[in-house]
Enzyme design. Structure first.
Site, PDB file in Angstrom:
ATOM      1  CG  ASP A 188      -1.726  -1.085   1.563  1.00 33.30           C
ATOM      2  OD1 ASP A 188      -1.712  -2.342   0.753  1.00 33.30           O
ATOM      3  OD2 ASP A 188      -2.244  -1.275   2.555  1.00 33.30           O
ATOM      4  CD  GLU A 423       1.282  -4.778   9.518  1.00 32.16           C
ATOM      5  OE1 GLU A 423       1.346  -4.247  10.453  1.00 32.16           O
ATOM      6  OE2 GLU A 423       0.681  -4.492   8.656  1.00 32.16           O
TER       7      GLU A 423
HETATM    8  C1  9WN Z   1      -5.361  -1.857   4.069  1.00 35.35           C
HETATM    9  C2  9WN Z   1      -3.807  -6.786   6.425  1.00 35.35           C
HETATM   10  C3  9WN Z   1      -3.539  -5.887   5.187  1.00 35.35           C
HETATM   11  C4  9WN Z   1      -2.649  -6.432   4.216  1.00 35.35           C
HETATM   12  C5  9WN Z   1      -2.118  -5.159   3.494  1.00 35.35           C
HETATM   13  C6  9WN Z   1      -1.224  -4.074   4.342  1.00 35.35           C
HETATM   14  C7  9WN Z   1      -2.249  -3.607   5.125  1.00 35.35           C
HETATM   15  C8  9WN Z   1      -4.398  -2.389   5.307  1.00 35.35           C
HETATM   16  C9  9WN Z   1      -3.876  -1.186   6.267  1.00 35.35           C
HETATM   17  O1  9WN Z   1      -2.945  -4.663   5.886  1.00 35.35           O
HETATM   18  O2  9WN Z   1      -3.176  -2.870   4.490  1.00 35.35           O
HETATM   19  O3  9WN Z   1      -5.617  -2.953   3.120  1.00 35.35           O
HETATM   20  O4  9WN Z   1      -4.917  -0.846   6.989  1.00 35.35           O
HETATM   21  O5  9WN Z   1      -2.817  -0.893   6.295  1.00 35.35           O
HETATM   22  O6  9WN Z   1      -0.546  -3.428   3.445  1.00 35.35           O
HETATM   23  O7  9WN Z   1      -1.087  -5.893   2.446  1.00 35.35           O
HETATM   24  O8  9WN Z   1      -3.355  -7.185   3.516  1.00 35.35           O
HETATM   25  O9  9WN Z   1      -2.776  -7.392   6.886  1.00 35.35           O
END
Ligand code: 9WN
Length: 473
Positions: A188, A423
């Site tokens: 992201d 993470e």
């Molecule tokens: C938005 C859940 C997700 C992963 C993504 C990561 C993060 C979310 C956030 O967490 O994104 O979708 O709120 O930051 O970037 O890869 O799927 O683990």
């Protein structure tokens, strides 16, 4: 480079307060995390930070359940696919109505504006990297004939997921799906998005009021900035303004990108679904066409001869993005490059920017360490992610780059062994270089799942100080 001296890193040897007391990684702890984060129908990616069900997380997590509880693996995927839209779109979040501590919430997404959203399940209105076909075949490889029944149910939904991408996300019918939000990339906060997001008029960003919740549970130094979030939220508003009509969004949105990671997983999932179709005696002709077209399109349109890796194409600007990110190596997973290009990718992976031959770093950083945009601690702007290492491990093995594959696997395992199930992790080994340790959420589900899966590779791990290590999970 700015050092995040105040950031609560989780290095147990650090003088800073640890982010978490999760301690060192062991298989037993991995299984505990997956059990704790399981909530009856799906596994939360992280208990506090991500309490709902996430799309590509569920794919990675299902693999670990396959080792220990196959019903749970299928349950995880079925729970996700229950929220599939009538267009075939597989939402990036399936909301749990009893969880309220995540933004954006279902009210903010307001997907009922679209006639295609499910009426009885709450979801977001965008998708994530389509790796589920890959996971489906992996489950078959692990479970054999026991997988055939559940695969029969899942197969048409997986094909619909791909059909959505080819029919609704490929405006020029090139065989490349585009993403319409950084959250769809899975990576992201990558510096790859700085240029396209930077073109959005700041005045437009001010009109949307919202309250983040992520900073209540994770250090701000490791999360996207306020400006990043302003852009994310604005792009959700663009989708809402179009009532989630994807043709309108692609015509009007400032963010329409062909991403190498997203398309490589689509390509590999096509390849794997062809095999699944053969196992199930189903017609694979549509999958074969998609597969051939996407493989060719990644290799022609997304390859950068100058950079020696694959890159992104910005459809709005009509040009390639000049960035070197980890996503540019993912075509290895799909068997896209020929031997010459694969060798160039290996050279780039082993260059100082991706730390391949540096003994002072854990591999593989998510962004070129020699770029000014590199940040060892912030989300997708530099840290090592275990899911990316898992994908690269398989991509490198596919080309016979076994030594490098083994090194990536060892680094992923070593990070977890030393710092616990985070993470993401700083690539640095030595505090003199900058912050070391894990960041983001502790007790992160895909880190636990893929740690177990990586342990089970190569016939298990040779030398280990941990007698509890049991690769069977
Ligand atoms: C938005 C859940 C997700 C992963 C993504 C990561 C993060 C979310 C956030 O967490 O994104 O979708 O709120 O930051 O970037 O890869 O799927 O683990």
């Amino acid at each position: 480079m700015e050092l995040h001296d105040n950031a609560p890193w989780s290095d147990p040897t650090s003088e800073e307060a640890p982010l978490t007391s999760s301690g060192a990684g062991t298989p037993q702890r991995a299984r505990q995390i997956l059990a704790q984060n399981w909530c009856g129908t799906y596994t939360k990616p992280a208990r506090d930070l991500y309490p709902h069900q996430w799309n590509w997380d569920s794919g990675f997590i299902a693999l670990a359940h396959a080792h220990s509880d196959p019903d749970r693996a299928w349950g995880e995927l079925n729970s996700l696919f229950r929220a599939q839209w009538t267009t075939g779109l597989l939402p990036h979040i399936v909301f749990n109505p009893s969880e309220t501590e995540y933004f954006p919430d279902p009210e903010f997404w307001d997907v009922q504006r679209s006639a295609h959203a499910p009426r009885d399940i709450l979801s977001s209105g965008i998708t994530q990297p389509p790796l589920h076909g890959v996971i489906a075949l992996e489950l078959y490889k692990r479970l054999g004939e026991r997988a055939v029944g559940p695969l029969k149910d899942l197969f048409p939904k997986l094909v619909a997921q791909h059909r959505h991408l080819y029919h609704h996300r490929d405006p020029e019918r090139e065989g490349l799906a585009c993403i319409i939000h950084p959250w769809e990339s899975g990576t992201d906060n990558s510096p790859a998005w700085d240029e396209p997001l930077g073109r959005i008029d700041p005045a437009l960003l001010e009109s949307v009021a919202y309250q983040r919740k992520d900073l209540d549970v994770v250090a701000g130094e490791h999360r996207p900035t306020k400006s990043d979030y302003d852009h994310y939220v604005y792009l959700v508003e663009v989708c809402k303004g179009a009532n989630y009509d994807e043709a309108t969004v692609m015509a009007e949105s400032p963010f329409v990108i062909q991403d190498p990671l997203f398309n490589s997983l689509l390509c590999r999932a096509n390849e794997d679904l062809i095999e699944v179709a053969e196992i199930l005696h189903q017609d694979a002709s549509e999958l074969r066409e998609w597969h051939a077209q996407t493989k060719h399109a990644i290799d022609t349109k997304l390859w950068s001869e100058e950079r020696g890796l694959y890159t992104y194409y910005d459809l709005r600007a009509g040009k390639a993005l000049g960035v070197d990110s980890i996503s540019g190596f993912l075509p290895l997973v799909a068997g896209v490059p020929d031997a010459t290009r694969a060798a160039r990718l290996l050279t780039r992976l082993e260059s100082p920017g991706f730390a391949g031959r540096r003994t002072d770093c854990f591999t593989v950083p998510s962004y070129d360490m020699e770029s000014p945009a590199f940040d060892p601690g912030r989300y997708w702007r530099g840290p090592v992610w275990i899911n990316i290492d898992w994908l690269l491990y398989h991509g490198l093995r596919r080309y016979g780059f076994d030594e490098r594959a083994r090194a990536v696997r060892e680094d992923a395992l070593a990070l977890v062994d030393r710092f616990g199930f985070h993470e993401y992790y700083s690539p640095y080994r030595d505090p003199a270089q900058g912050p070391i340790g894990g960041a983001g959420s502790p007790d992160f589900s895909w880190t636990a799942a893929l740690y177990l899966d990586l342990l089970a590779q190569e016939g298990g791990r040779s030398e280990t100080a941990d007698t509890d290590r049991d690769p069977s999970g």
